[in-house]
Design a protein around this motif. Structure first.
Motif, PDB file in Angstrom:
ATOM      1  N   ALA A 147     -16.793 -10.759  61.724  1.00  0.00           N
ATOM      2  CA  ALA A 147     -17.575 -11.837  62.333  1.00  0.00           C
ATOM      3  C   ALA A 147     -16.712 -12.717  63.230  1.00  0.00           C
ATOM      4  N   GLU A 148     -15.457 -12.954  62.844  1.00  0.00           N
ATOM      5  CA  GLU A 148     -14.569 -13.807  63.647  1.00  0.00           C
ATOM      6  C   GLU A 148     -14.279 -13.164  64.995  1.00  0.00           C
ATOM      7  N   VAL A 149     -14.015 -11.870  64.984  1.00  0.00           N
ATOM      8  CA  VAL A 149     -13.773 -11.164  66.244  1.00  0.00           C
ATOM      9  C   VAL A 149     -15.024 -11.194  67.111  1.00  0.00           C
TER      10      VAL A 149
ATOM     11  N   THR B  97     -18.346  -2.754  55.441  1.00  0.00           N
ATOM     12  CA  THR B  97     -17.783  -4.053  55.826  1.00  0.00           C
ATOM     13  C   THR B  97     -16.460  -3.894  56.537  1.00  0.00           C
ATOM     14  N   ARG B  98     -15.855  -2.705  56.482  1.00  0.00           N
ATOM     15  CA  ARG B  98     -14.605  -2.460  57.201  1.00  0.00           C
ATOM     16  C   ARG B  98     -14.830  -2.425  58.713  1.00  0.00           C
ATOM     17  N   VAL B  99     -16.045  -2.103  59.118  1.00  0.00           N
ATOM     18  CA  VAL B  99     -16.329  -1.888  60.540  1.00  0.00           C
ATOM     19  C   VAL B  99     -16.511  -3.198  61.304  1.00  0.00           C
ATOM     20  N   HIS B 100     -17.130  -4.202  60.705  1.00  0.00           N
ATOM     21  CA  HIS B 100     -17.537  -5.407  61.430  1.00  0.00           C
ATOM     22  C   HIS B 100     -16.730  -6.628  60.983  1.00  0.00           C
TER      23      HIS B 100
ATOM     24  N   ALA C  75     -17.354 -13.419  67.208  1.00  0.00           N
ATOM     25  CA  ALA C  75     -17.563 -14.764  67.747  1.00  0.00           C
ATOM     26  C   ALA C  75     -16.614 -15.040  68.912  1.00  0.00           C
ATOM     27  N   ARG C  76     -15.357 -14.631  68.768  1.00  0.00           N
ATOM     28  CA  ARG C  76     -14.394 -14.855  69.852  1.00  0.00           C
ATOM     29  C   ARG C  76     -14.785 -14.056  71.093  1.00  0.00           C
ATOM     30  N   THR C  77     -15.190 -12.818  70.894  1.00  0.00           N
ATOM     31  CA  THR C  77     -15.602 -11.979  72.018  1.00  0.00           C
ATOM     32  C   THR C  77     -16.795 -12.596  72.738  1.00  0.00           C
ATOM     33  N   ALA C  78     -17.753 -13.090  71.983  1.00  0.00           N
ATOM     34  CA  ALA C  78     -18.927 -13.720  72.594  1.00  0.00           C
ATOM     35  C   ALA C  78     -18.541 -14.969  73.373  1.00  0.00           C
ATOM     36  N   ALA C  79     -17.562 -15.735  72.872  1.00  0.00           N
ATOM     37  CA  ALA C  79     -17.149 -16.966  73.548  1.00  0.00           C
ATOM     38  C   ALA C  79     -16.481 -16.694  74.890  1.00  0.00           C
TER      39      ALA C  79
ATOM     40  N   PHE D 185     -12.358   2.556  64.699  1.00  0.00           N
ATOM     41  CA  PHE D 185     -13.547   2.624  63.843  1.00  0.00           C
ATOM     42  C   PHE D 185     -14.228   1.275  63.644  1.00  0.00           C
ATOM     43  N   GLY D 186     -13.565   0.153  64.048  1.00  0.00           N
ATOM     44  CA  GLY D 186     -14.136  -1.157  63.775  1.00  0.00           C
ATOM     45  C   GLY D 186     -13.736  -2.190  64.805  1.00  0.00           C
ATOM     46  N   ASP D 187     -14.099  -3.445  64.545  1.00  0.00           N
ATOM     47  CA  ASP D 187     -13.757  -4.539  65.442  1.00  0.00           C
ATOM     48  C   ASP D 187     -12.247  -4.739  65.476  1.00  0.00           C
ATOM     49  N   VAL D 188     -11.724  -5.145  66.640  1.00  0.00           N
ATOM     50  CA  VAL D 188     -10.279  -5.140  66.895  1.00  0.00           C
ATOM     51  C   VAL D 188      -9.718  -6.563  66.953  1.00  0.00           C
ATOM     52  N   SER D 189      -8.582  -6.763  66.289  1.00  0.00           N
ATOM     53  CA  SER D 189      -7.843  -8.024  66.381  1.00  0.00           C
ATOM     54  C   SER D 189      -6.364  -7.745  66.162  1.00  0.00           C
ATOM     55  N   ARG D 190      -5.516  -8.723  66.516  1.00  0.00           N
ATOM     56  CA  ARG D 190      -4.064  -8.592  66.346  1.00  0.00           C
ATOM     57  C   ARG D 190      -3.603  -9.544  65.248  1.00  0.00           C
TER      58      ARG D 190
END
Length: 774
Positions: free
Chosen positions: A408-410, A403-406, A412-416, A539-544
């Motif tokens: 969902a919020e990131v 679960t550290r890798v993925h 969704a934003r990337t898809a938008a 290693f996972g999805d990126v956010s600030r």
């Protein structure tokens, strides 16, 4: 009776030392703290200890260990070994048989001469020194350095394999010296005879195997074709293999898959062929393994580089073993896909990595054990190495389910943002809006970083270790920012920077503040010479989660009436200088990083910062080696950059910076970045890039660097003025910026003060000597 090729090997190994022993020895020698004898003893110890360690890890067969060491750069070493040296060195051989100072003069320059040009080694973050070939150059065999490495290793109980850049690659990467009328590749037959002489010398010394690296055969090289390079390789190695007295020839083709080069090498008479069969290469060229099986005759020993030499993820040993057994060859060895020069020494040194992430990793030492496990399994079955194969399976399962890798919020934003092309208002509108910034003709600025003093590094280390609290650390950083602002005002620069004292590295600093990344304590990798970096691990999805640079930039702006640039590292460079995920496409990570940085840009703009630089020095670096794949890469990489500033106002001036790349190959992409100002490396190549800029019709601000910051020498006012004058022939004064090639982090303050003072003086001399109009 000839020695068989070892069943397990690597094609190269890190040479800086697990604790950066070589870096410290180099810098101590350059600073005069140790003499040549001390330096020689230090690196001798490092080499011998490396051989012992590799044998402990499983490379015990004769010639399993490559003698891939270099004081500074392996391309320079090979160029010197064959006598390919610049015309102004007086014919001095600067290898091990001659003076260290002459060798380092070529690499770093002196007050009397400029260093050789430096650029990226294929699509890696390693920099090599570009050999220059004059018409008057007489190739000469000078194998002294190779022979000394062989003798040193033998005395320590090891039979090592000498390594040279192959003749085709050496000339494909060389450039004509000023005034030369002959292209380097046109002299291949002449150079091949010198390589043959070197083989004779190695054979006389009792060497049974020699390694020639030919990565040019997996790339599309400007000015030639894959077919021509393949034919050159066939002819060259047919000549070398026909030598009466020679070691056995092991030719490697790292960084991708052979096309025309495969049948050419297969029929050339070489004894062994090393190929890149990593998962990444197999994914890019699914037919490569079957093509190898169908093309390579039994007489050529296949050395399968199944273990990825460039990334840090533990190998799926079961999948790799399936690939190897599927080749259907009796004459087969296991190796790394490339030299392990590109990865850190060992995961075992790391104490602060997240435990689960650390379990997924494999650095150089761990990759050697993976090579040995695969080689043993190939001969005896996977049950012969149950611990290694069971661990690899656990790694595969735990990464896939973590679960550290993925996030969902990131996702969704990337898809938008999938349909956002990132373009702002048109350039004319932006130019008019930015007149309020009051930028003069020929504006002077720097690229971002200022020298990192011992005091600054100590303050960061003390804060990280908890020896000073947040308030004391902030006070120390503000004091350094004050110093940098005062110096820039004193020198008369127009657009200022805060100097980045809080940043240990332009990529690592951002990785430390972005979710989805982790960083190492000792994961150092050589970039060039003594310059080392610690690539973060994505290693996972990126956010600030929080602002990163805003506080420091706002403080700097409060200290001066001059404009202060915000300084960010772009998404492509963060990717290029990190170890990236192998479970998602790079474009996904690029978009995620671009959107995270867009949040930072919005906060800088809200803080009143009107000029923001988003550095992309590595844009060219990730360019695929085959031209057919480049358009797709440039499309998504340029879009990721534009996402960073997609929502800023026309009044905000966006800068970018690129360095040490063949800009002509990607000039359309540079233009498509749509930055208001682009600064580029140009000093070492003496403004060669401006021909590309002028020919393309680049219409926005441009800052071709005039101060080469990778050399300790201080350029004179006259030198700098000549470069500005050359630039003005291609770029009008209202669009020409005056700046160094790159950041000043690696230099010291006396050099920087003198060099920037000369830069400002050169600019003023130009203003005084010509009528500059908008």
């Amino acid at each position: 009776m000839t020695t068989p090729f070892p069943t397990a090997t690597v094609t190269g190994y890190p040479r800086i030392g697990a604790r950066r022993e070589q870096k410290r020895a180099l810098e101590a020698y350059w600073a005069g703290r140790i003499d040549a004898d001390d330096f020689t003893r230090s690196v001798h110890t490092l080499r011998v200890e490396t051989y012992h360690r590799l044998a402990e890890l499983g490379l015990r067969e004769d010639y399993a260990i490559p003698a891939s060491y270099s004081h500074y750069d392996h391309v320079l070493d090979t160029a010197l070994t064959v006598g390919l040296i610049p015309t102004d060195t007086g014919g001095t051989n600067t290898g091990a048989a001659a003076g260290l100072d002459a060798y380092f003069a070529l690499a770093r320059g002196t007050s009397q001469r400029s260093p050789l040009e430096m650029t990226k080694w294929f699509d890696t973050n390693y920099h090599y020194l570009v050999p220059e070939l004059a018409d008057s150059t007489v190739f000469t065999a000078r194998p002294h350095h190779l022979l000394s490495l062989v003798a040193e290793a033998r005395a320590a109980g090891h039979l090592v394999r000498p390594v040279l850049v192959g003749p085709v690659t050496l000339l494909a990467l060389a450039k004509p010296a000023p005034g030369a009328t002959t292209l380097p590749l046109d002299r291949l037959d002449e150079l091949t005879l010198v390589y043959r002489d070197i083989l004779t010398g190695l054979s006389d010394a009792g060497v049974d195997w020699v390694q020639f690296d030919e990565p040019a055969l997996v790339a599309d090289i400007p000015g030639t074709t894959d077919a021509r390079l393949a034919e050159a390789a066939r002819r060259t190695y047919a000549t070398l293999s026909s030598a009466t007295v020679r070691p056995q020839l092991f030719v490697t083709a790292p960084y991708g898959s052979l096309e025309n080069g495969l049948p050419a090498l297969a029929e050339s008479g070489i004894d062994a062929l090393g190929v890149d069969l990593s998962a990444a290469t197999r994914g890019a060229d699914p037919d490569y393994a079957p093509r190898l099986a169908a093309t390579l005759p039994p007489s050529v020993h296949l050395v399968a580089g199944a273990i990825d030499g460039r990334n840090v993820w533990a190998d799926d040993l079961a999948a790799s073993l399936d690939v190897l057994t599927g080749l259907g060859r009796e004459s087969l060895s296991v190796s790394t896909s490339t030299s392990l020069l590109h990865v850190p020494y060992t995961v075992s040194q790391e104490t602060t990595l997240p435990v689960d992430v650390a379990f997924w990793l494999s650095f150089a030492e761990e990759k050697v054990t993976e090579v040995e496990a695969l080689a043993t399994a190939l001969a005896e079955g996977a049950e012969a190495r149950p611990e290694a194969f069971n661990r690899a399976e656990r790694v595969r399962r735990t990464r896939a389910s973590s679960t550290r890798v993925h996030n969902a919020e990131v996702a969704a934003r990337t898809a938008a943002e999938a349909t956002n092309d990132g373009f702002r208002a048109d350039a004319a509108t932006r130019i008019a809006a930015q007149e309020s910034l009051g930028i003069p003709d020929l504006p002077t600025t720097t690229i971002g970083s200022f020298p990192q003093t011992a005091e600054v590094r100590r303050a960061r280390a003390d804060h990280r270790a908890g020896r000073v609290d947040d308030a004391a650390y902030e006070q120390a950083m503000r004091a350094e920012i004050d110093r940098v602002i005062d110096l820039q005002e004193e020198l008369g620069l127009d657009i200022l920077v805060h100097g980045e004292p809080e940043r240990n590295d332009m990529v690592q600093y951002f990785a430390e503040h972005l979710d989805g990344f982790t960083t190492t304590e000792h994961g150092w990798v050589q970039s060039y010479g003594s310059r080392c970096t610690r690539p973060p691990i994505l290693f996972g999805d990126v956010s600030r989660p929080d602002p990163i640079t805003v506080g420091w930039t706002r403080y700097a702006a409060s200290r001066t009436p001059h404009p202060v640039k915000g300084m960010l590292t772009g998404p492509v460079t963060i990717l290029a200088w990190s170890f990236v995920r192998d479970d998602v496409d790079l474009r996904v990570s690029a978009d995620q990083i671009g959107l995270a940085l867009a949040d930072e840009v919005a906060d800088l703009e809200a803080a009143g910062i009107g000029i923001i630089q988003v550095d992309e020095p590595a844009l060219r670096e990730l360019l695929p080696l085959r031209s057919r794949a480049r358009a797709e890469y440039l499309d998504w990489s340029v879009r990721a950059f534009r996402l960073v500033s997609a929502h800023v106002s026309p009044q905000t001036q966006i800068h970018t910076h690129l360095c040490y790349s063949e800009f002509g190959e990607i000039i359309e992409a540079i233009d498509a970045l749509d930055a208001d100002v682009t600064s580029i490396e140009a000093a070492r190549s003496r403004m060669e890039v401006l021909d590309d800029i002028a020919g393309f019709g680049f219409g926005r601000g441009i800052g071709p660097g005039i101060y080469d910051i990778h050399s300790p020498r201080v350029p004179t006012v006259e030198e700098l003025r000549e470069l500005i004058e050359a630039a003005l022939k291609h770029v009008p004064a209202h669009r020409l910026w005056i700046n160094p090639d790159c950041g000043l982090k690696t230099r010291d303050y006396p050099e920087v003060r003198a060099s920037l003072a000369n830069l400002v003086a050169a600019r003023q001399a130009m203003l005084d000597s010509v009528q500059v109009t908008v």
